[in-house]
Motif scaffolding. Structure first.
Motif, PDB file in Angstrom:
ATOM      1  N   VAL A 161      -1.529   3.899 -10.048  1.00 44.62           N
ATOM      2  CA  VAL A 161      -2.849   4.246  -9.523  1.00 44.62           C
ATOM      3  C   VAL A 161      -3.476   5.363 -10.356  1.00 44.62           C
ATOM      4  CG1 VAL A 161      -4.069   5.236  -7.542  1.00 44.62           C
ATOM      5  CG2 VAL A 161      -2.363   3.446  -7.186  1.00 44.62           C
ATOM      6  N   VAL A 178       1.514   9.434  -4.558  1.00 48.71           N
ATOM      7  CA  VAL A 178       0.756   8.350  -5.172  1.00 48.71           C
ATOM      8  C   VAL A 178       1.546   7.803  -6.356  1.00 48.71           C
ATOM      9  CG1 VAL A 178      -0.506   9.909  -6.691  1.00 48.71           C
ATOM     10  CG2 VAL A 178      -1.494   7.685  -6.127  1.00 48.71           C
ATOM     11  N   TYR A 220      -9.497   8.771   0.519  1.00 55.53           N
ATOM     12  CA  TYR A 220      -8.157   8.908  -0.059  1.00 55.53           C
ATOM     13  C   TYR A 220      -8.215   9.603  -1.422  1.00 55.53           C
ATOM     14  CZ  TYR A 220      -3.824   7.513  -2.393  1.00 55.53           C
ATOM     15  OH  TYR A 220      -2.647   7.513  -3.094  1.00 55.53           O
ATOM     16  N   SER A 264       0.834  -1.214   0.000  1.00 59.57           N
ATOM     17  CA  SER A 264       0.000   0.000   0.000  1.00 59.57           C
ATOM     18  C   SER A 264       0.862   1.254   0.000  1.00 59.57           C
ATOM     19  CB  SER A 264      -0.934  -0.008   1.216  1.00 59.57           C
ATOM     20  OG  SER A 264      -1.817  -1.112   1.170  1.00 59.57           O
ATOM     21  N   HIS A 293      -1.024   6.001   3.274  1.00 60.21           N
ATOM     22  CA  HIS A 293      -2.091   5.217   2.640  1.00 60.21           C
ATOM     23  C   HIS A 293      -3.212   4.895   3.634  1.00 60.21           C
ATOM     24  CE1 HIS A 293      -0.755   1.500   4.636  1.00 60.21           C
ATOM     25  NE2 HIS A 293       0.469   1.936   4.409  1.00 60.21           N
ATOM     26  N   LEU A 332     -11.027   4.340   0.819  1.00 58.10           N
ATOM     27  CA  LEU A 332     -10.473   4.736  -0.470  1.00 58.10           C
ATOM     28  C   LEU A 332     -11.171   5.979  -1.028  1.00 58.10           C
ATOM     29  CD1 LEU A 332      -9.889   1.262  -2.135  1.00 58.10           C
ATOM     30  CD2 LEU A 332      -8.151   2.889  -1.390  1.00 58.10           C
ATOM     31  N   TYR A 373       0.022   3.619  -2.907  1.00 58.29           N
ATOM     32  CA  TYR A 373      -0.764   4.782  -2.498  1.00 58.29           C
ATOM     33  C   TYR A 373       0.041   5.876  -1.798  1.00 58.29           C
ATOM     34  CZ  TYR A 373      -4.769   1.741  -3.429  1.00 58.29           C
ATOM     35  OH  TYR A 373      -5.678   0.910  -4.026  1.00 58.29           O
TER      36      TYR A 373
END
Length: 503
Positions: free
Chosen positions: A247, A243, A235, A182, A190, A232, A186
């Motif tokens: 993604v 990031v 996020y 993650s 994250h 999410l 992210y």
């Protein structure tokens, strides 16, 4: 009422028997009869009992290159030879695309409209951009460095101030993988840093097999998934600067190219990004296989120390990530041998239209085709007479194959072209760096007094590529004197690839 029920059962059995014996096209592959001789149900019971290992078992009882398995009033085809595997991979009417789209529809919980928009063109662009973003590059190096830095921090944590604690291996593997992967995808902040969100992710994972069958009678899997989606959504409402490109590219494809609403796009990306359930058993069994073999463990420690560790002017121990990838062939061999020996989940294809495979075997439209890996991974003609034994030295650059010509298509944990996992470099680098840190710094021994050779039982129904243990393995954690001090990880030579057997 009892007689009526018995009559219905008898009639259904008779219908299934007729389908079983009289409705085959003679050009179809030969049927494999179930051990439990109940027409239409025998293989269902076998599948429920053995999980996704069942196609591997089917391969053992049939001499045919490809066979037919009757499941209720439908059929599944099982291909087990390397020759036909190669042909399947080149046959355009045998598609994995439809399987992935169907799985996304089931597991993501996105709307029917989103599923319809996620058509062949969008899916293909999604795969293309994912693959491009995860090729060896500066961007991938940065993803892996974040993942590696997390593994350093986690090993610091289990060693602690006193340096004498314990871990349960599966829980630890889950935590390390979810957090580090993650962080790579992210960013460092994250959503799964929150323990509640981490629990929700693994609760969702626990119910994946039954949700795949569209069964969640108490709604526990659906509730856990909803928590993940809520995290999410927060996020994506304020995406941080660190990031990953993968993604962002996936978000652009789904929303800009596909026209999918953001609330559906994040749900689809949550499922398609989440290979954590596959990565966890890779780390788990690699740790188990290495630590259960003291001679191998010592050899890997010497290799990594000699080839991938530097000492900075300030006295910090520095692990060179690129050297771990390219200068530690025994570590890589141990990791790949774990995958070869323990890989369970078969590859699969959806039959888009009637197909005459190899000009001989008729595969009917709308059926599923399974390609079990064990018949290939345990084939003595490929891997030699000791194919069933764990031997990481078979992957060493100077190793001479006992079984003839080993092709990339004979090593199947990542799939094969054109459907090969685009995240294999990212995942393999992360696991190898974690393993390198662990073997250098940590001594592990069984806390229950049992031998490492006494392996834990595994889950019977899984959708992960390697099986998951269902017994706890508690380990005593102690620091190694040779691995003391402060540690860090550097990228080393940029854009370096792991020389995996899969290409």
């Amino acid at each position: 009422m009892l007689y009526e029920t018995a009559g219905v059962i008898a009639a259904c059995t008779l219908v299934a028997w007729c389908i079983e014996y009289f409705c085959d096209d003679p050009r179809e592959p030969p049927r494999v009869r179930a051990k439990i001789p109940i027409p239409g149900l025998g293989h269902v019971i076998g599948w429920l009992w053995n999980g996704f290992d069942y196609p591997n078992r089917i391969g053992k009882v049939s001499d045919a290159e490809v066979c037919t398995v009757g499941v209720l009033n439908s059929k599944i085809y099982v291909v087990k030879t390397p020759r036909l595997h190669s042909i399947v991979h080149k046959t355009k009417t045998l598609s994995m695309q439809q399987i992935t789209r169907n799985a996304t529809n089931i597991h993501s919980g996105a709307s029917a409209e989103a599923h319809a928009l996620f058509d062949a063109d969008v899916f293909q662009e999604f795969r293309t951009r994912t693959r491009s973003a995860l090729l060896p590059s500066q961007g991938l190096d940065e993803l892996n460095l974040r993942m590696a830095e997390y593994s350093v921090a986690e090993i610091n944590e289990i060693l602690g101030g006193k340096g004498d604690g314990s871990i349960e291996l599966l829980r630890w593997s889950k935590h390390v993988i979810l957090q580090s992967v993650s962080a790579g995808f992210y960013g460092v902040n994250h959503p799964f840093r929150d323990p509640e969100m981490e629990k929700a992710m693994w609760d969702w994972d626990k119910y994946r097999p039954t949700m795949h069958l569209k069964l969640d009678p108490f709604g526990k899997g659906t509730k856990a998934r909803a928590k993940v989606f809520d995290a999410l959504e927060r996020y994506f409402s304020d995406i941080p600067e660190d990031v990953s490109p993968v993604v962002l590219e996936r978000k652009r494809v789904l929303e800009d190219l596909g026209g999918i609403k953001p609330e559906d796009a994040l749900k689809m990306q949550a499922f398609l990004n989440d290979g954590n359930f596959n990565v966890v058993p890779m780390l788990y069994w690699a740790v188990y296989d290495i630590y259960s073999r003291p001679a191998l463990l010592n050899a890997i420690r010497k290799e990594v120390t000699a080839n991938a560790v530097q000492r900075s002017e300030s006295g910090i121990n520095v692990l060179d990530m690129s050297a771990v990838k390219t200068k530690c062939p025994l570590l890589l061999g141990a990791y790949q041998e774990t995958q070869r020996i323990r890989h369970m989940l078969p590859n699969s294809r959806y039959i888009l239209e009637d197909t005459l495979l190899d000009g001989r075997y008729l595969l009917k439209k709308g059926r599923m085709l399974y390609l079990p890996t064990k018949p290939i991974h345990y084939d003595t003609n490929i891997w030699g007479p000791r194919a069933a034994e764990y031997d990481p030295y078979r992957f060493m650059p100077d190793a001479k194959s006992e079984g003839g010509n080993q092709l990339a298509s004979h090593f199947l944990p990542w799939g094969t072209a054109p459907y090969i996992c685009p995240a294999r470099q990212f995942v393999s680098t992360g696991i190898m760096v974690t393993l390198a840190q662990l073997v250098l710094r940590v001594h592990l021994e069984r806390a229950d007094g049992r031998s490492w050779e006494d392996e834990p039982a595994t889950q019977w129904l899984e959708i992960a590529t390697l099986p998951t243990a269902r017994e706890e393995v508690n380990l005593v954690v102690k620091p190694r004197a040779e691995g003391g001090g402060t540690w860090s990880v550097i990228i080393g030579t940029p854009k370096t690839a792991v020389p995996l057997k899969s290409r």
